[in-house]
Design a protein around this motif. Structure first.
Motif, short mmCIF file in Angstrom:
data_model
loop_
_atom_site.label_atom_id
_atom_site.label_comp_id
_atom_site.label_asym_id
_atom_site.label_seq_id
_atom_site.Cartn_x
_atom_site.Cartn_y
_atom_site.Cartn_z
N GLN A 63 0.85 -1.19 0.00
CA GLN A 63 0.00 0.00 0.00
C GLN A 63 0.88 1.24 0.00
N LEU A 73 -2.97 0.76 -4.16
CA LEU A 73 -2.26 -0.50 -4.27
C LEU A 73 -1.16 -0.34 -5.31
N GLU A 86 -4.82 -1.48 -8.41
CA GLU A 86 -5.99 -2.20 -7.91
C GLU A 86 -7.10 -2.29 -8.96
N ASP A 280 -11.72 -3.37 -5.76
CA ASP A 280 -10.43 -3.41 -5.06
C ASP A 280 -10.02 -4.85 -4.73
N HIS A 304 -5.88 -1.30 1.48
CA HIS A 304 -5.16 -2.14 0.53
C HIS A 304 -4.07 -2.97 1.21
#
Length: 326
Positions: A63, A73, A86, A280, A304
Protein backbone atom coordinates in the motif's frame (compact mmCIF):
# COMPACT_ATOMS: atom_id res chain seq x y z
CA UNK A 1 -8.97 -27.68 -20.23
CA UNK A 2 -9.56 -23.93 -20.29
CA UNK A 3 -6.95 -21.95 -22.22
CA UNK A 4 -5.21 -18.93 -20.82
CA UNK A 5 -6.12 -15.59 -22.38
CA UNK A 6 -4.17 -12.59 -23.62
CA UNK A 7 -4.99 -9.84 -26.14
CA UNK A 8 -4.60 -9.95 -29.90
CA UNK A 9 -2.64 -6.72 -30.40
CA UNK A 10 -1.29 -3.73 -28.41
CA UNK A 11 -4.14 -1.59 -27.08
CA UNK A 12 -3.73 2.04 -26.01
CA UNK A 13 -5.84 3.28 -23.07
CA UNK A 14 -5.65 7.01 -22.35
CA UNK A 15 -6.59 8.56 -19.05
CA UNK A 16 -5.45 10.82 -16.22
CA UNK A 17 -2.76 10.49 -13.55
CA UNK A 18 -4.79 11.01 -10.37
CA UNK A 19 -1.81 12.52 -8.55
CA UNK A 20 -0.97 15.38 -10.93
CA UNK A 21 -4.14 15.55 -13.10
CA UNK A 22 -2.08 15.25 -16.27
CA UNK A 23 -2.96 13.02 -19.17
CA UNK A 24 -1.27 9.62 -19.22
CA UNK A 25 -1.72 6.27 -20.91
CA UNK A 26 -1.32 2.51 -20.63
CA UNK A 27 -0.19 0.42 -23.58
CA UNK A 28 -1.48 -3.12 -22.97
CA UNK A 29 0.52 -5.67 -24.99
CA UNK A 30 0.07 -9.41 -25.58
CA UNK A 31 2.16 -11.96 -23.69
CA UNK A 32 2.37 -14.84 -26.15
CA UNK A 33 5.46 -16.60 -24.79
CA UNK A 34 5.23 -15.80 -21.06
CA UNK A 35 2.66 -16.35 -18.35
CA UNK A 36 1.44 -13.61 -16.01
CA UNK A 37 0.75 -9.89 -15.96
CA UNK A 38 3.63 -7.43 -15.83
CA UNK A 39 3.96 -3.64 -15.62
CA UNK A 40 6.65 -1.23 -16.74
CA UNK A 41 7.21 2.53 -16.44
CA UNK A 42 8.19 4.02 -19.81
CA UNK A 43 9.51 7.17 -18.12
CA UNK A 44 12.25 5.21 -16.34
CA UNK A 45 14.38 3.77 -19.12
CA UNK A 46 17.86 2.75 -18.00
CA UNK A 47 20.34 3.45 -20.86
CA UNK A 48 22.19 0.23 -20.05
CA UNK A 49 19.48 -2.12 -18.77
CA UNK A 50 16.42 -0.81 -20.61
CA UNK A 51 12.99 -1.00 -18.97
CA UNK A 52 12.39 -2.74 -15.67
CA UNK A 53 9.51 -5.23 -15.86
CA UNK A 54 7.62 -5.62 -12.57
CA UNK A 55 5.45 -8.72 -12.02
CA UNK A 56 1.90 -8.25 -10.75
CA UNK A 57 2.27 -10.46 -7.68
CA UNK A 58 1.38 -10.46 -4.01
CA UNK A 59 5.09 -10.47 -3.16
CA UNK A 60 5.63 -7.19 -5.04
CA UNK A 61 2.44 -5.52 -3.77
CA UNK A 62 2.20 -2.91 -1.02
CA UNK A 63 0.00 0.00 0.00
CA UNK A 64 1.44 3.33 -1.08
CA UNK A 65 0.43 6.65 0.51
CA UNK A 66 0.23 9.35 -2.13
CA UNK A 67 -1.17 12.85 -2.68
CA UNK A 68 -3.77 14.01 -0.12
CA UNK A 69 -3.11 10.86 1.88
CA UNK A 70 -4.66 8.65 -0.82
CA UNK A 71 -4.01 4.95 -0.21
CA UNK A 72 -3.37 3.01 -3.39
CA UNK A 73 -2.26 -0.50 -4.27
CA UNK A 74 1.22 -0.44 -5.77
CA UNK A 75 3.93 -2.78 -7.02
CA UNK A 76 7.56 -2.42 -5.99
CA UNK A 77 10.33 -3.29 -8.41
CA UNK A 78 14.07 -2.89 -7.98
CA UNK A 79 14.01 0.77 -9.05
CA UNK A 80 10.41 1.21 -10.16
CA UNK A 81 7.10 1.75 -8.35
CA UNK A 82 3.86 1.10 -10.21
CA UNK A 83 0.83 2.87 -8.69
CA UNK A 84 -2.95 2.39 -8.83
CA UNK A 85 -2.88 -1.26 -9.91
CA UNK A 86 -5.99 -2.20 -7.91
CA UNK A 87 -8.47 -1.20 -10.61
CA UNK A 88 -6.35 -1.92 -13.66
CA UNK A 89 -5.54 -5.33 -12.24
CA UNK A 90 -9.24 -5.91 -11.61
CA UNK A 91 -9.93 -4.88 -15.21
CA UNK A 92 -7.57 -7.51 -16.65
CA UNK A 93 -8.66 -10.23 -14.20
CA UNK A 94 -12.34 -9.43 -14.67
CA UNK A 95 -12.02 -9.65 -18.47
CA UNK A 96 -10.23 -12.99 -18.17
CA UNK A 97 -6.81 -11.72 -19.28
CA UNK A 98 -4.15 -13.98 -17.75
CA UNK A 99 -1.08 -12.83 -19.68
CA UNK A 100 -0.20 -9.25 -20.66
CA UNK A 101 2.44 -6.57 -20.22
CA UNK A 102 1.22 -3.06 -19.38
CA UNK A 103 3.53 -0.20 -20.33
CA UNK A 104 2.65 2.99 -18.41
CA UNK A 105 3.67 6.44 -19.58
CA UNK A 106 4.43 7.64 -16.04
CA UNK A 107 4.19 4.63 -13.71
CA UNK A 108 0.57 5.32 -12.73
CA UNK A 109 -2.38 3.36 -14.14
CA UNK A 110 -4.69 5.80 -15.93
CA UNK A 111 -8.08 6.79 -14.56
CA UNK A 112 -11.18 7.49 -16.62
CA UNK A 113 -14.72 8.37 -15.61
CA UNK A 114 -17.21 5.78 -14.29
CA UNK A 115 -14.70 3.38 -12.77
CA UNK A 116 -13.07 1.16 -15.38
CA UNK A 117 -16.17 0.79 -17.57
CA UNK A 118 -14.57 2.76 -20.42
CA UNK A 119 -11.46 0.59 -20.11
CA UNK A 120 -13.69 -2.48 -20.50
CA UNK A 121 -15.19 -1.16 -23.73
CA UNK A 122 -11.74 -0.52 -25.18
CA UNK A 123 -10.05 -3.77 -24.14
CA UNK A 124 -12.79 -6.40 -24.22
CA UNK A 125 -12.90 -6.83 -28.05
CA UNK A 126 -9.19 -7.72 -28.05
CA UNK A 127 -9.26 -10.58 -25.50
CA UNK A 128 -8.29 -13.91 -27.12
CA UNK A 129 -7.38 -17.43 -26.03
CA UNK A 130 -3.82 -18.78 -26.15
CA UNK A 131 -4.10 -22.20 -27.81
CA UNK A 132 -2.09 -24.98 -26.20
CA UNK A 133 -2.06 -23.34 -22.75
CA UNK A 134 -3.93 -24.22 -19.58
CA UNK A 135 -5.30 -21.77 -17.02
CA UNK A 136 -4.41 -22.51 -13.39
CA UNK A 137 -7.30 -22.98 -10.95
CA UNK A 138 -7.24 -23.64 -7.23
CA UNK A 139 -9.88 -24.58 -4.68
CA UNK A 140 -9.82 -25.18 -0.93
CA UNK A 141 -8.00 -28.14 0.53
CA UNK A 142 -10.41 -30.64 2.12
CA UNK A 143 -10.87 -30.85 5.86
CA UNK A 144 -9.83 -27.31 6.76
CA UNK A 145 -11.17 -25.97 10.06
CA UNK A 146 -12.65 -22.50 10.48
CA UNK A 147 -9.47 -21.44 12.26
CA UNK A 148 -7.45 -22.53 9.22
CA UNK A 149 -9.64 -20.35 6.99
CA UNK A 150 -9.89 -17.21 9.16
CA UNK A 151 -7.45 -14.31 8.81
CA UNK A 152 -7.28 -11.00 10.68
CA UNK A 153 -5.13 -7.90 10.47
CA UNK A 154 -5.21 -4.46 12.08
CA UNK A 155 -4.63 -1.31 10.05
CA UNK A 156 -4.33 2.42 10.57
CA UNK A 157 -7.71 3.97 9.83
CA UNK A 158 -6.28 7.49 10.08
CA UNK A 159 -5.81 9.97 12.89
CA UNK A 160 -4.10 7.32 14.97
CA UNK A 161 -7.19 5.08 15.00
CA UNK A 162 -6.50 1.35 14.65
CA UNK A 163 -9.22 -0.82 13.15
CA UNK A 164 -9.46 -4.53 12.44
CA UNK A 165 -10.00 -6.24 9.09
CA UNK A 166 -11.06 -9.83 8.60
CA UNK A 167 -11.13 -12.47 5.88
CA UNK A 168 -12.88 -15.84 6.06
CA UNK A 169 -12.43 -18.25 3.14
CA UNK A 170 -15.38 -20.62 2.72
CA UNK A 171 -16.67 -23.31 0.36
CA UNK A 172 -19.10 -21.67 -2.06
CA UNK A 173 -21.18 -24.76 -2.81
CA UNK A 174 -20.63 -24.56 -6.58
CA UNK A 175 -17.73 -24.11 -9.02
CA UNK A 176 -17.80 -20.31 -8.98
CA UNK A 177 -15.79 -17.82 -6.94
CA UNK A 178 -17.56 -15.13 -4.91
CA UNK A 179 -16.62 -12.04 -2.92
CA UNK A 180 -18.80 -11.18 0.08
CA UNK A 181 -17.54 -7.79 1.26
CA UNK A 182 -18.62 -5.43 4.00
CA UNK A 183 -17.73 -1.82 4.81
CA UNK A 184 -16.32 -0.80 8.15
CA UNK A 185 -16.34 2.93 7.31
CA UNK A 186 -18.88 4.53 9.72
CA UNK A 187 -20.87 6.67 7.31
CA UNK A 188 -24.64 6.85 6.88
CA UNK A 189 -24.48 7.26 3.07
CA UNK A 190 -22.69 3.94 2.57
CA UNK A 191 -25.70 1.68 2.16
CA UNK A 192 -25.88 -1.21 1.62
CA UNK A 193 -22.84 -1.98 3.73
CA UNK A 194 -22.58 -5.58 2.57
CA UNK A 195 -23.05 -7.44 -0.71
CA UNK A 196 -21.92 -10.55 -2.60
CA UNK A 197 -20.45 -10.61 -6.11
CA UNK A 198 -19.38 -13.42 -8.44
CA UNK A 199 -15.83 -13.15 -9.76
CA UNK A 200 -16.10 -14.00 -13.45
CA UNK A 201 -15.95 -12.28 -16.79
CA UNK A 202 -19.68 -11.67 -17.08
CA UNK A 203 -20.24 -10.41 -13.55
CA UNK A 204 -17.28 -8.03 -13.52
CA UNK A 205 -18.88 -5.79 -16.14
CA UNK A 206 -21.74 -5.17 -13.68
CA UNK A 207 -19.40 -3.54 -11.14
CA UNK A 208 -16.90 -1.97 -13.55
CA UNK A 209 -18.69 1.40 -13.59
CA UNK A 210 -18.55 1.94 -9.82
CA UNK A 211 -16.84 5.19 -8.80
CA UNK A 212 -14.35 5.51 -5.98
CA UNK A 213 -15.14 7.04 -2.58
CA UNK A 214 -13.75 10.44 -1.57
CA UNK A 215 -14.20 11.73 1.97
CA UNK A 216 -15.66 12.06 4.56
CA UNK A 217 -15.96 15.84 4.34
CA UNK A 218 -13.58 16.66 7.16
CA UNK A 219 -10.84 14.72 5.31
CA UNK A 220 -11.62 16.58 2.10
CA UNK A 221 -11.45 19.96 3.82
CA UNK A 222 -8.10 19.16 5.47
CA UNK A 223 -6.66 18.01 2.16
CA UNK A 224 -7.99 21.05 0.33
CA UNK A 225 -9.23 19.10 -2.66
CA UNK A 226 -12.58 20.84 -2.96
CA UNK A 227 -10.79 23.21 -5.32
CA UNK A 228 -10.36 20.33 -7.76
CA UNK A 229 -14.05 19.54 -8.04
CA UNK A 230 -15.85 20.08 -11.34
CA UNK A 231 -12.80 21.38 -13.19
CA UNK A 232 -12.68 21.39 -17.02
CA UNK A 233 -12.62 18.19 -19.03
CA UNK A 234 -9.53 17.01 -20.87
CA UNK A 235 -11.76 15.36 -23.46
CA UNK A 236 -15.39 14.18 -23.60
CA UNK A 237 -14.60 10.95 -21.71
CA UNK A 238 -11.94 11.87 -19.16
CA UNK A 239 -12.44 14.25 -16.25
CA UNK A 240 -9.64 16.47 -15.01
CA UNK A 241 -9.37 16.32 -11.25
CA UNK A 242 -12.03 14.89 -8.93
CA UNK A 243 -15.56 15.24 -10.30
CA UNK A 244 -19.02 13.79 -9.91
CA UNK A 245 -18.26 11.45 -12.81
CA UNK A 246 -15.35 9.66 -11.16
CA UNK A 247 -15.99 9.91 -7.41
CA UNK A 248 -18.66 9.33 -4.77
CA UNK A 249 -18.08 12.30 -2.46
CA UNK A 250 -18.97 11.85 1.19
CA UNK A 251 -20.07 14.66 3.47
CA UNK A 252 -20.21 14.38 7.26
CA UNK A 253 -20.69 10.94 8.79
CA UNK A 254 -24.40 11.57 9.47
CA UNK A 255 -25.26 12.62 5.88
CA UNK A 256 -27.42 9.97 4.24
CA UNK A 257 -26.62 11.07 0.66
CA UNK A 258 -23.45 11.77 -1.25
CA UNK A 259 -22.66 15.46 -1.72
CA UNK A 260 -22.20 15.10 -5.48
CA UNK A 261 -24.06 17.82 -7.37
CA UNK A 262 -25.03 15.29 -10.05
CA UNK A 263 -25.92 11.60 -9.51
CA UNK A 264 -26.03 12.07 -5.71
CA UNK A 265 -27.37 8.58 -5.02
CA UNK A 266 -25.12 6.67 -7.42
CA UNK A 267 -25.79 6.71 -11.14
CA UNK A 268 -26.41 2.97 -11.59
CA UNK A 269 -27.67 1.69 -8.27
CA UNK A 270 -27.41 2.27 -4.56
CA UNK A 271 -24.77 -0.45 -4.19
CA UNK A 272 -22.18 1.54 -6.15
CA UNK A 273 -19.87 2.17 -3.19
CA UNK A 274 -19.70 -1.49 -2.14
CA UNK A 275 -19.25 -2.44 -5.82
CA UNK A 276 -16.17 -0.23 -5.93
CA UNK A 277 -14.81 -2.04 -2.87
CA UNK A 278 -15.40 -5.30 -4.70
CA UNK A 279 -13.27 -3.94 -7.56
CA UNK A 280 -10.43 -3.41 -5.06
CA UNK A 281 -10.67 -6.99 -3.84
CA UNK A 282 -10.76 -8.39 -7.40
CA UNK A 283 -7.59 -6.37 -8.06
CA UNK A 284 -5.96 -8.02 -5.05
CA UNK A 285 -7.09 -11.50 -6.15
CA UNK A 286 -5.50 -10.80 -9.54
CA UNK A 287 -2.08 -10.59 -7.87
CA UNK A 288 -2.32 -14.28 -6.91
CA UNK A 289 -1.70 -15.37 -10.50
CA UNK A 290 -4.40 -18.08 -10.29
CA UNK A 291 -8.17 -18.41 -10.66
CA UNK A 292 -10.40 -19.69 -7.86
CA UNK A 293 -13.20 -22.27 -7.93
CA UNK A 294 -15.74 -23.24 -5.29
CA UNK A 295 -14.65 -20.46 -2.92
CA UNK A 296 -16.34 -17.51 -1.23
CA UNK A 297 -14.08 -14.82 0.21
CA UNK A 298 -15.90 -13.09 3.09
CA UNK A 299 -14.06 -9.82 3.62
CA UNK A 300 -14.67 -7.13 6.24
CA UNK A 301 -13.15 -3.66 6.31
CA UNK A 302 -9.51 -2.92 5.77
CA UNK A 303 -7.36 -0.94 3.39
CA UNK A 304 -5.16 -2.14 0.53
CA UNK A 305 -2.36 -3.11 2.89
CA UNK A 306 -4.67 -5.31 4.95
CA UNK A 307 -6.15 -6.89 1.81
CA UNK A 308 -2.73 -7.83 0.42
CA UNK A 309 -1.51 -9.07 3.79
CA UNK A 310 -4.47 -11.34 4.45
CA UNK A 311 -4.77 -12.76 0.92
CA UNK A 312 -1.02 -13.43 0.85
CA UNK A 313 -1.33 -15.27 4.15
CA UNK A 314 -3.90 -17.64 2.62
CA UNK A 315 -1.10 -18.97 0.38
CA UNK A 316 1.49 -19.16 3.15
CA UNK A 317 -0.21 -20.41 6.32
CA UNK A 318 0.87 -24.05 6.89
CA UNK A 319 1.70 -24.36 3.21
CA UNK A 320 -1.43 -22.57 2.05
CA UNK A 321 -5.12 -23.46 2.14
CA UNK A 322 -5.53 -24.16 -1.59
CA UNK A 323 -5.01 -27.14 -3.88
CA UNK A 324 -4.90 -27.22 -7.70
CA UNK A 325 -8.07 -28.23 -9.54
CA UNK A 326 -9.33 -28.50 -13.10
Amino acid sequence: MICRKTIDEPVLIKGVNVFNDRGNFALVCPNLNHEGVFYSDLSLIDPRKGLEIVPASLDAAFQNIRKFGARVLSLRGEKTTIDMVEHFGALLYGLGVDDATVYLSDGVCPRRDWGVSEHVKILRPHVVEKPGTSRRYVTLKPGLSLDDRTFEMSYNYGGGVQRNAGLVVEYSGDDRCYIDCEFDLPHAALQPRKSTFAVDEGSFREIASARGIIGPCNWIERAGIWALLNTPLLDPFISHGITDKNALILGSEVDTKYVNKSFPNGVYNSAEAIEHKAQDIVGTLALSGVRFKGITFRYFGGDHGAEVGMFAETFKRSGGIYRPCD
